[in-house]
Design a protein around this motif. Structure first.
Motif, PDB file in Angstrom:
ATOM      1  N   UNK A   1       0.827  -1.209   0.000  1.00 18.22           N
ATOM      2  CA  UNK A   1       0.000   0.000   0.000  1.00 18.22           C
ATOM      3  C   UNK A   1       0.861   1.260   0.000  1.00 18.22           C
ATOM      4  N   UNK A   2       1.896   1.281   0.839  1.00 18.91           N
ATOM      5  CA  UNK A   2       2.768   2.450   0.910  1.00 18.91           C
ATOM      6  C   UNK A   2       3.466   2.701  -0.418  1.00 18.91           C
ATOM      7  N   UNK A   3       4.037   1.651  -0.978  1.00 13.88           N
ATOM      8  CA  UNK A   3       4.744   1.815  -2.247  1.00 13.88           C
ATOM      9  C   UNK A   3       3.803   2.241  -3.361  1.00 13.88           C
ATOM     10  N   UNK A   4       2.541   1.749  -3.284  1.00 15.59           N
ATOM     11  CA  UNK A   4       1.585   2.116  -4.322  1.00 15.59           C
ATOM     12  C   UNK A   4       1.246   3.606  -4.259  1.00 15.59           C
ATOM     13  N   UNK A   5       1.238   4.179  -3.058  1.00 14.91           N
ATOM     14  CA  UNK A   5       0.993   5.618  -2.936  1.00 14.91           C
ATOM     15  C   UNK A   5       1.998   6.396  -3.782  1.00 14.91           C
ATOM     16  N   UNK A   6       3.258   6.014  -3.668  1.00 20.24           N
ATOM     17  CA  UNK A   6       4.298   6.757  -4.373  1.00 20.24           C
ATOM     18  C   UNK A   6       4.341   6.431  -5.863  1.00 20.24           C
ATOM     19  N   UNK A   7       4.076   5.176  -6.232  1.00 21.30           N
ATOM     20  CA  UNK A   7       4.039   4.850  -7.661  1.00 21.30           C
ATOM     21  C   UNK A   7       2.835   5.505  -8.339  1.00 21.30           C
ATOM     22  N   UNK A   8       1.690   5.550  -7.623  1.00 19.19           N
ATOM     23  CA  UNK A   8       0.522   6.244  -8.169  1.00 19.19           C
ATOM     24  C   UNK A   8       0.800   7.735  -8.331  1.00 19.19           C
ATOM     25  N   UNK A   9       1.512   8.301  -7.359  1.00 22.33           N
ATOM     26  CA  UNK A   9       1.859   9.727  -7.446  1.00 22.33           C
ATOM     27  C   UNK A   9       2.753   9.981  -8.655  1.00 22.33           C
ATOM     28  N   UNK A  10       3.742   9.130  -8.854  1.00 22.69           N
ATOM     29  CA  UNK A  10       4.652   9.305  -9.989  1.00 22.69           C
ATOM     30  C   UNK A  10       3.905   9.206 -11.311  1.00 22.69           C
ATOM     31  N   UNK A  11       2.986   8.235 -11.404  1.00 20.06           N
ATOM     32  CA  UNK A  11       2.195   8.084 -12.625  1.00 20.06           C
ATOM     33  C   UNK A  11       1.294   9.295 -12.845  1.00 20.06           C
ATOM     34  N   UNK A  12       0.697   9.800 -11.770  1.00 21.77           N
ATOM     35  CA  UNK A  12      -0.172  10.976 -11.876  1.00 21.77           C
ATOM     36  C   UNK A  12       0.636  12.211 -12.265  1.00 21.77           C
ATOM     37  N   UNK A  13       1.839  12.344 -11.707  1.00 27.19           N
ATOM     38  CA  UNK A  13       2.687  13.509 -12.002  1.00 27.19           C
ATOM     39  C   UNK A  13       3.017  13.585 -13.491  1.00 27.19           C
ATOM     40  N   UNK A  14       3.170  12.427 -14.133  1.00 28.83           N
ATOM     41  CA  UNK A  14       3.499  12.417 -15.559  1.00 28.83           C
ATOM     42  C   UNK A  14       2.355  12.967 -16.407  1.00 28.83           C
ATOM     43  N   UNK A  15       1.129  12.889 -15.882  1.00 32.91           N
ATOM     44  CA  UNK A  15      -0.030  13.389 -16.618  1.00 32.91           C
ATOM     45  C   UNK A  15      -0.265  14.885 -16.398  1.00 32.91           C
ATOM     46  N   UNK A  16       0.384  15.442 -15.367  1.00 32.75           N
ATOM     47  CA  UNK A  16       0.130  16.835 -14.984  1.00 32.75           C
ATOM     48  C   UNK A  16       1.117  17.784 -15.654  1.00 32.75           C
ATOM     49  N   UNK A  17       0.629  18.948 -16.014  1.00 36.88           N
ATOM     50  CA  UNK A  17       1.501  19.967 -16.586  1.00 36.88           C
ATOM     51  C   UNK A  17       2.483  20.479 -15.548  1.00 36.88           C
ATOM     52  N   UNK A  18       2.003  20.690 -14.316  1.00 42.91           N
ATOM     53  CA  UNK A  18       2.849  21.115 -13.204  1.00 42.91           C
ATOM     54  C   UNK A  18       2.938  19.991 -12.185  1.00 42.91           C
TER      55      UNK A  18
END
Length: 557
Positions: free
Chosen positions: A388-405
């Motif tokens: 669960x903890x690692x998924x928080x950070x991998x999900x964040x990284x994946x989401x960051x790639x979709x964001x302009x900022x």
């Protein structure tokens, strides 16, 4: 209501009159004669019948006192025959179907549908009235695509999880949605297989969660929501664990085994992905908003007041998050072989604005926020901690790639995972908490984005986290001068001397002052008149949890 300027006063005065006259009225003809003009005002605004307008007025009034309303409440207030109110069942149904009222499952359930629900007014209507605007469009969203259907099912599941509807209602609504969506390729393809209703709901809910960024769902948690009977639930779960369920044999889902029976997860298998592809569903092209993502355009602007020291630190942080400044800072840190992640710990007393300032910084800098509400989902962190903890950070990284900022990763109320680690030989729960913290320390060390965490218990902070946070900002309860400014901002109608009196006499946080302001607004909603300062003092005394509880003032006495 000829102009929008007088909508607020006209509606609130009408509701107040109906509420006052309704006390012990027994729903007599004399009662309806007395309130006929007011019912006319509401009927014109809501485009409803007089009976429906009466129900709207009563639900609005009860909600304004912080209460939901059910049939028993109306019977008690009107002193009417219970059978008489059952005649209003079609009106309640109409108001719910049109979106004017929300209904939830009551705790004390009855076999009669109407008496087993409690009602609240649609928040959009409240906002429109307070802003003197016409009633907004409340039409439910059409199910035009398979994504609309999956979103509808996700909301049904959430309503059952929050006990707003019964299990029976969940499956009635689910069946209706599926029947209306049987022309979609996914539903048509699934209907070719021998699936029961539980299989269908489970698989579609898994797809919805995957679309919103999750890789898997915890099977035990989901089955607790959709099964009332414990034995049936355990039998169904046993079939899944033994690989005898249709979803498993069709290779649509696969298990992520756990040491704990209830923590077993399922995720999409290759067969399930193939089915989605054949049904013209691309999971990676859908842009539905996840419930844990807060976008800057959705954050309401709020003016916050802090001490000079706090403001200095917050302005520095906000300036640093401007795109050009952040990029320049990260380049400098990288050139010096230093971690380039921006990590900030906000700590201090409850109600001092820690959570709200993160939202306001995100709004002003145009950044999305990915929220991690640890206190609300703590059970998910135990037994599956590393995953669960690692998924928080991998999900964040994946989401960051979709964001302009670069977005903000926000650990709200992080006390549970930032506290001091316990020694060897501690309980299994303590060992799990230690494992969570070790993973977090490693992730923080390599973090390259923007992270905020809040805590009320800085004394319990594990020393290993000290250097992981680049900024540490302490939020103190506001001093008298700050409280004066807050009171004046929140209640501009009171004088400067009254603001000083409140600030001196009551040691409130900003959150507690907000509570007082809400009570003032509630009273004004009912009576359509300014609240006297003595009443504000009474509200303040109530907030301090004195020996006797005072009823919120909804009488003119």
């Amino acid at each position: 209501m000829k102009t929008e300027k007088n909508i607020k006063q006209s509606i609130l005065n009408s509701i107040a009159k109906i509420y006052d006259q309704g006390d012990c009225c027994n729903l007599s003809s004399e009662f309806f004669e007395k309130i006929e003009p007011e019912l006319g005002v509401l009927s014109e605004y809501f485009q409803t019948t007089n009976n429906q307008s009466l129900l709207i007025a009563m639900v609005f009034a009860f909600n304004s006192k912080g209460e939901t309303l059910n049939l028993n409440d109306l019977n008690s207030y009107f002193h009417s025959n219970p059978m008489k109110l059952l005649e209003y069942s079609d009106d309640f149904d109409f108001l719910h179907q049109t979106g004017i009222l929300h209904k939830e499952q009551a705790k004390n359930r009855s076999r009669i549908s109407l008496t087993s629900h409690k009602f609240t007014i649609n928040e959009k209507i409240t906002e429109a009235i307070l802003q003197s605007k016409q009633i907004p469009d409340l039409k439910p969203k059409n199910i035009d695509t398979i994504y609309d259907l999956l979103e509808k099912l996700g909301k049904l599941y959430d309503s059952r999880d929050e006990e707003k509807i019964s299990t029976a209602q969940l499956f009635r609504d689910f069946d209706e949605v599926i029947n209306n969506g049987r022309h979609f390729p996914l539903i048509a393809n699934m209907n070719k297989y021998d699936l029961n209703v539980y299989d269908t709901l489970l698989f579609l809910y898994l797809i919805w969660q995957v679309m919103n960024g999750s890789q898997s769902i915890m099977i035990g948690t989901v089955l607790e929501v959709i099964f009332d009977d414990v034995n049936e639930r355990m039998q169904y779960m046993q079939e899944i664990n033994l690989g005898k369920n249709e979803l498993i044999t069709n290779k649509w889902v696969e298990l992520e085994k756990s040491n704990f029976f209830n923590y077993t997860c399922i995720e999409l298998a290759e067969g399930g992905k193939t089915l989605l592809s054949e049904s013209e569903i691309n999971l990676f092209s859908n842009e539905k908003k996840s419930s844990n993502i807060l976008y800057p355009e959705d954050i309401l602007e709020r003016e916050l007041i802090f001490s000079e020291v706090e403001m200095h630190q917050l302005f520095l942080l906000k300036d640093l998050l401007k795109p050009e400044k952040l990029e320049e800072m990260q380049k400098r840190l990288t050139s010096k072989n230093l971690p380039k992640g921006l990590t900030t710990l906000l700590h201090g007393a409850p109600g001092t604005g820690k959570t709200e300032i993160v939202k306001q910084i995100a709004r002003e800098t145009g950044r999305a926020v990915m929220k991690v509400e640890i206190s609300q989902s703590k059970s998910m962190w135990f037994g599956e901690s590393e995953k669960v903890i690692k998924r928080v950070f991998t999900d964040y990284q994946a989401f960051a790639k979709k964001c302009k900022l670069t977005p903000i990763l926000f650990f709200n109320e992080a006390d549970a995972i930032l506290s001091k680690r316990q020694g060897i030989g501690s309980s299994n729960v303590a060992q799990t908490e230690n494992a969570i913290q070790n993973i977090l320390l490693e992730e923080f060390e390599n973090f390259e984005g923007i992270l905020f965490a809040t805590t009320n218990l800085i004394a319990n902070l594990d020393s290993a986290f000290d250097r992981r946070f680049l900024f540490k900002i302490r939020f103190q309860k506001p001093n008298v001068s700050v409280k004066v400014r807050i009171w004046k901002l929140k209640l501009p109608v009171i004088s400067n001397s009254e603001c000083e009196l409140l600030a001196t006499q009551f040691d409130f946080s900003g959150g507690q002052i907000d509570n007082i302001v809400r009570k003032v607004d509630i009273r004004e909603l009912i009576y359509g008149e300014e609240v006297a300062f003595n009443q504000i003092l009474d509200f303040c005394r109530e907030e301090t949890f004195g020996e006797s509880r005072v009823r919120i003032g909804f009488s003119n006495g």
